[in-house]
Design a protein around this motif. Structure first.
Motif, PDB file in Angstrom:
ATOM      1  N   TYR A 119       0.820  -1.211   0.000  1.00  0.00           N
ATOM      2  CA  TYR A 119       0.000   0.000   0.000  1.00  0.00           C
ATOM      3  C   TYR A 119       0.854   1.261   0.000  1.00  0.00           C
ATOM      4  CZ  TYR A 119      -4.131   2.798   0.536  1.00  0.00           C
ATOM      5  OH  TYR A 119      -5.135   3.705   0.306  1.00  0.00           O
ATOM      6  N   TRP A 120       2.008   1.220   0.644  1.00  0.00           N
ATOM      7  CA  TRP A 120       2.888   2.389   0.621  1.00  0.00           C
ATOM      8  C   TRP A 120       3.371   2.666  -0.810  1.00  0.00           C
ATOM      9  CZ3 TRP A 120       4.146   6.793   2.225  1.00  0.00           C
ATOM     10  CH2 TRP A 120       5.385   7.368   1.929  1.00  0.00           C
ATOM     11  N   LYS A 121       3.748   1.623  -1.524  1.00  0.00           N
ATOM     12  CA  LYS A 121       4.192   1.810  -2.908  1.00  0.00           C
ATOM     13  C   LYS A 121       3.059   2.348  -3.785  1.00  0.00           C
ATOM     14  CE  LYS A 121       7.805  -1.742  -2.767  1.00  0.00           C
ATOM     15  NZ  LYS A 121       8.248  -3.065  -3.292  1.00  0.00           N
ATOM     16  N   LEU A 122       1.836   1.969  -3.470  1.00  0.00           N
ATOM     17  CA  LEU A 122       0.691   2.451  -4.233  1.00  0.00           C
ATOM     18  C   LEU A 122       0.425   3.933  -3.947  1.00  0.00           C
ATOM     19  CD1 LEU A 122      -1.592   1.376  -6.155  1.00  0.00           C
ATOM     20  CD2 LEU A 122      -2.977   1.041  -4.100  1.00  0.00           C
ATOM     21  N   CYS A 123       0.636   4.340  -2.700  1.00  0.00           N
ATOM     22  CA  CYS A 123       0.311   5.713  -2.290  1.00  0.00           C
ATOM     23  C   CYS A 123       1.428   6.712  -2.540  1.00  0.00           C
ATOM     24  CB  CYS A 123      -0.029   5.738  -0.800  1.00  0.00           C
ATOM     25  SG  CYS A 123      -1.548   4.887  -0.351  1.00  0.00           S
ATOM     26  N   GLU A 124       2.659   6.273  -2.448  1.00  0.00           N
ATOM     27  CA  GLU A 124       3.794   7.202  -2.456  1.00  0.00           C
ATOM     28  C   GLU A 124       3.803   8.167  -3.643  1.00  0.00           C
ATOM     29  OE1 GLU A 124       8.595   7.091  -1.566  1.00  0.00           O
ATOM     30  OE2 GLU A 124       7.610   5.340  -2.453  1.00  0.00           O
ATOM     31  N   PRO A 125       3.487   7.725  -4.872  1.00  0.00           N
ATOM     32  CA  PRO A 125       3.511   8.669  -5.999  1.00  0.00           C
ATOM     33  C   PRO A 125       2.482   9.794  -5.904  1.00  0.00           C
ATOM     34  CG  PRO A 125       3.578   6.392  -6.774  1.00  0.00           C
ATOM     35  CD  PRO A 125       3.235   6.348  -5.323  1.00  0.00           C
ATOM     36  N   HIS A 126       1.520   9.670  -5.006  1.00  0.00           N
ATOM     37  CA  HIS A 126       0.443  10.663  -4.895  1.00  0.00           C
ATOM     38  C   HIS A 126       0.670  11.673  -3.766  1.00  0.00           C
ATOM     39  CE1 HIS A 126      -1.965   8.326  -7.760  1.00  0.00           C
ATOM     40  NE2 HIS A 126      -1.540   7.260  -7.110  1.00  0.00           N
ATOM     41  N   LEU A 127       1.863  11.671  -3.178  1.00  0.00           N
ATOM     42  CA  LEU A 127       2.137  12.493  -2.008  1.00  0.00           C
ATOM     43  C   LEU A 127       2.841  13.810  -2.314  1.00  0.00           C
ATOM     44  CD1 LEU A 127       3.227   9.728   0.530  1.00  0.00           C
ATOM     45  CD2 LEU A 127       1.250  11.208   0.743  1.00  0.00           C
ATOM     46  N   GLN A 128       2.929  14.176  -3.580  1.00  0.00           N
ATOM     47  CA  GLN A 128       3.625  15.415  -3.937  1.00  0.00           C
ATOM     48  C   GLN A 128       2.830  16.628  -3.462  1.00  0.00           C
ATOM     49  OE1 GLN A 128       6.747  15.352  -5.278  1.00  0.00           O
ATOM     50  NE2 GLN A 128       6.520  13.131  -4.981  1.00  0.00           N
ATOM     51  N   THR A 129       3.448  17.443  -2.601  1.00  0.00           N
ATOM     52  CA  THR A 129       2.763  18.597  -2.021  1.00  0.00           C
ATOM     53  C   THR A 129       2.996  19.857  -2.860  1.00  0.00           C
ATOM     54  OG1 THR A 129       4.662  19.022  -0.589  1.00  0.00           O
ATOM     55  CG2 THR A 129       2.885  17.638   0.291  1.00  0.00           C
TER      56      THR A 129
END
Length: 381
Positions: free
Chosen positions: A287-297
Motif C-alpha cells: 500500500y505504501w508503494k501504491l500511495c507514495e507517488p500521490h504524495l507530492q505537495t
C-alpha cells in the motif's frame, strides 16, 4: 466503505470483497484465468440436483417456522493461480417458504468491479414442487448497471457494476437454482489471493461446500473460521499433483437474527477467511508503494500547514490541528478515476486539497502529506 454482496437476494446473501475497508479488515483478521482442464464441466452446474430436490422435500414451515427461505445446498469451487488470478463457480439451490421469501428471491444480483474482474450467471432455474424445471431466459431477464448502492456513501465509481437477473415464474414452495461464475483477472494485491465467505446467514443452511484449489507455489498461508458454531463446519486438505485442495463443509447451520444497532452482519456471523498474504508488513509495503507517488505537495499546502501550526509548540497540538482540518474541512465525497487500483489508490493530494473533498483513502493520504510538512513522520496504513 461497506462490503457489498455479489450474489444477493434479500433472503440469501453471500458477502465478498467490494470495498477497500472491508477487504483490508479481512486480511487483518487472518492475515490468468483458470485452467479449463482443472475444473469439472460446469455447463450443467456442480450440484447433485436430484439429491437437492429430495432434501428439499422435507423443508417446510413446520420444520422451519421462522424462515422465509432455506439454503438446501451450495457448492463453490475456486481455483487460483500463482499470479493471484482466479475463477469461482458457485452452484446454489434454495427453497422459498413464504411470500416474503418469494419477493426476496425474485431478483438475483452479482456485483463486480472493473478492471479487477467480471461476473456472470451461467444458468438460473425454478424447480416446481412437481419437479418441473423452468429455465430463466438470461438474455431477456438480465441487465448490467452501475451499482446505485454506492451513492449512499457519497462515492461514484462508474466501473462498480451490478448484474441483475429477474425470476418471473417464482412461487412459494419453489426451488431457486442458479450457477454463477466470477473471473478475477487482476488481484487487488498483485500475486496474492484473499477470500471471505459467510457460513451463517438469516436463512438456515442445510449444506454448504467451499473448495479452494491452490498451486503449491502459492499456498494459503492463513485460514480461519471466525465466530464458529461448534459442530457445523469441518475442514480437509489434500494434495493433487502440483495443487493443494482445501475444503470446508458446513451443515445444519441455524439461521441468525438481526439485532438492533448490531455491527455489519458479515463481521459477526460464522465466516471463513483465507489468504496467501503472510503478514501485515507485506500488505503495508504494497500500500505504501501504491500511495507514495500521490504524495507530492504544493506551496499552497505548505502555507496552509504553517498557518495551522502557527504558535503550537507541542507535537500533539500540531497533529491535532492538522487532523481537525482534514477531518472537518475536507468533505467525504469522491469519484473513482484511478486505473491502477481503483478503490484503493488515492487521488493526488493536491487534487484532494484543492477540491476540499475525497473519500477515506484520499483524506488519509492528504493527512499523511500535511503531517510530513509539519515534520511529523506519518504513513498510510
Amino acid at each position: 466503505m461497506l462490503q457489498r454482496p455479489t450474489v444477493r437476494s434479500e433472503g440469501r446473501v453471500r458477502w465478498r470483497f467490494a470495498g477497500a475497508a472491508a477487504w483490508a479488515w479481512a486480511i487483518l483478521a487472518v492475515l490468468a484465468p483458470l485452467r479449463a482442464q482443472a475444473l469439472p464441466d460446469v455447463s450443467n452446474g456442480l450440484l447433485d440436483v436430484p439429491a437437492a430436490i429430495k432434501a428439499a422435500a422435507s423443508v417446510d414451515r413446520e420444520r422451519f417456522p421462522n424462515a422465509d427461505d432455506v439454503l438446501i445446498d451450495d457448492t463453490i469451487l475456486v481455483e487460483y493461480q500463482a499470479d493471484g488470478t482466479a475463477v469461482t463457480v458457485d452452484d446454489t439451490c434454495l427453497k422459498v417458504l413464504t411470500e416474503k421469501g418469494r419477493r426476496d428471491n425474485q431478483i438475483l444480483s452479482r456485483n463486480f468491479t472493473l478492471p479487477f474482474g467480471t461476473a456472470s450467471f451461467l444458468l438460473v432455474q425454478v424447480i416446481k414442487p412437481d419437479g418441473q424445471v423452468v429455465p430463466v431466459d438470461l438474455a431477456a431477464q438480465s441487465r448490467i448497471m452501475v451499482d446505485p448502492s454506492q451513492m449512499g456513501a457519497n462515492i461514484y465509481n462508474p466501473d462498480d457494476k451490478v448484474l441483475q437477473v429477474t425470476i418471473p415464474e417464482l412461487a412459494i414452495g419453489d426451488l431457486v437454482r442458479y450457477v454463477a461464475r466470477e473471473d478475477l483477472v487482476k488481484p487487488r494485491v498483485p500475486n496474492t489471493f484473499t477470500e471471505y465467505e459467510v457460513l451463517e446467514y438469516t436463512s438456515p443452511i442445510l449444506h454448504f461446500t467451499y473448495e479452494v484449489n491452490a498451486p503449491k507455489a502459492l499456498p494459503l498461508s492463513r485460514t480461519a473460521v471466525k465466530s464458529e458454531i461448534p459442530g457445523t463446519v469441518r475442514h480437509t486438505r489434500r494434495e493433487e499433483g502440483d495443487r493443494l485442495v482445501y475444503r470446508w463443509e458446513a451443515a445444519d447451520v441455524p439461521r441468525m437474527y438481526d439485532e438492533p444497532r448490531m455491527p455489519p452482519l458479515y463481521t459477526v456471523v460464522q465466516r471463513l477467511l483465507v489468504s496467501t498474504i503472510p503478514d501485515w508488513e507485506y500488505l503495508s509495503k504494497w500500500y505504501w508503494k501504491l500511495c507514495e507517488p500521490h504524495l507530492q505537495t504544493t506551496p499552497a499546502m505548505k502555507a496552509k500547514v504553517e498557518d495551522l501550526v502557527k504558535g503550537l509548540d507541542s507535537r500533539e497540538a500540531r497533529l491535532r490541528a492538522i487532523f481537525r482540518f482534514v477531518s472537518q474541512e475536507v468533505r467525504y465525497m469522491g469519484i473513482t478515476v484511478e486505473k491502477e487500483a481503483p478503490g484503493y489508490e488515492p487521488h493526488d493530494v493536491k487534487l484532494t486539497f484543492d477540491n476540499r473533498h475525497g473519500v477515506c483513502r484520499d483524506k488519509a493520504v492528504l493527512l499523511v502529506a500535511m503531517l510530513r510538512l509539519a515534520d511529523i513522520t506519518a504513513y498510510p496504513v
